[in-house]
Design a protein around this motif. Structure first.
Motif: not given
Lengths: 238, 37
Positions: A20, A23, A27, A30, B13, B17, B21
């Motif tokens: 997590c 991720v 983000m 990205a 992860g 992403t 993403g």
């Protein structure tokens, strides 16, 4: 045994937490990557080096509200093909590069009523609603509804040596209709210059072009501009 | 061993992403805009 299970569950929780965390860390990266490739013209400039077009775009009303992708809707195959071209080919100049094709329905998505296109740039729905729609302007309507590309003799047509001097790629489709870029984007040097000029009108209406001594110091828009913007028929130009 | 697993989980992860993403989103929007070819 219980301690072993607890230890294993603890490790699973740690792994899940690490996943997590990965991720969450990715983000913003990205998002930055997506913004750069989809909303930043510098991404396109990596391959498409065209200062003249950039300067025109910077002066146009499209700057800041549309992106390259909003109008230049290229297929996915465009990206690896261009990458290959940049790495393995040498382009001498703009003449080696195909003129981009922007069909009229792309313009329609913002400039005509009821044509919803998928815009992915910074244009907001509120701003989109504020854009003047040209459907009901008499002279835009006349050009949009024209069955052919040739104006009548009374409109200055019928006397052409070339079929159409600007030679825009839209004409190659053989649709026989007037397209937005016929008037709002002619030759390569005029890329992103969306304003019309007398030369755009004279390309087709050659027979009624203003000559020296006969309204020669006037632009077509000086008299016919209202007809392209106003929603009342019977005004200038009709 | 535990540290290696944790680093792998973090990298997984992160990579997933970026893949979904960024790459996935870019390709999907590009496909919607212009198709494949």
């Amino acid at each position: 045994m219980r301690a072993h299970v607890a230890g294993r569950r603890g490790l699973q929780a740690l792994v899940l937490g690490a996943f997590c965390f990965g991720v969450a860390a990715a983000m913003p990266v990205a998002e930055v990557g997506y913004d750069y490739t989809w909303r930043d013209p510098n991404f396109c400039d990596d391959c498409h080096v065209h200062d003249y077009a950039n300067e025109r775009y910077a002066q146009s009303r499209h700057v800041g509200v549309t992106t390259c992708h909003d109008c230049h809707r290229v297929p996915i195959s465009h990206y690896p093909r261009n990458l290959y071209g940049v790495v393995f080919k040498t382009y001498a100049g703009p003449e080696d590069i195909r003129t981009p094709h922007v069909p009229s329905h792309i313009c329609a998505s913002c400039h005509l009523e009821g044509h919803d296109g998928e815009l992915t740039g910074p244009m907001t729905p509120e701003l989109l609603a504020e854009i003047v729609k040209v459907d009901e302007s008499p002279l835009h309507r006349l050009h949009l509804d024209a069955k052919g590309r040739e104006p009548s003799e009374a409109q200055g047509g019928g006397d052409h040596e070339d079929e159409h001097p600007s030679g825009h790629p839209d004409h190659a489709e053989g649709e026989g209709r007037i397209t937005c870029l016929d008037c709002h984007g002619s030759g390569d040097a005029e890329a992103h210059r969306f304003e019309t000029a007398t030369s755009n009108c004279v390309d087709c209406h050659r027979g009624i072009a203003p000559h020296a001594g006969q309204l020669g110091d006037l632009e077509c828009r000086d008299c016919h501009f209202d007809g392209f913007l106003g929603a009342v028929s019977g005004r200038a130009g009709l | 061993m535990t540290l290696r697993v944790l680093v792998l989980a973090f990298a997984g992860g992160f990579a997933l992403t970026i893949l979904v993403g960024f790459m996935g989103r870019f390709l999907w929007v590009a496909y919607r805009h212009g198709g494949l070819f």
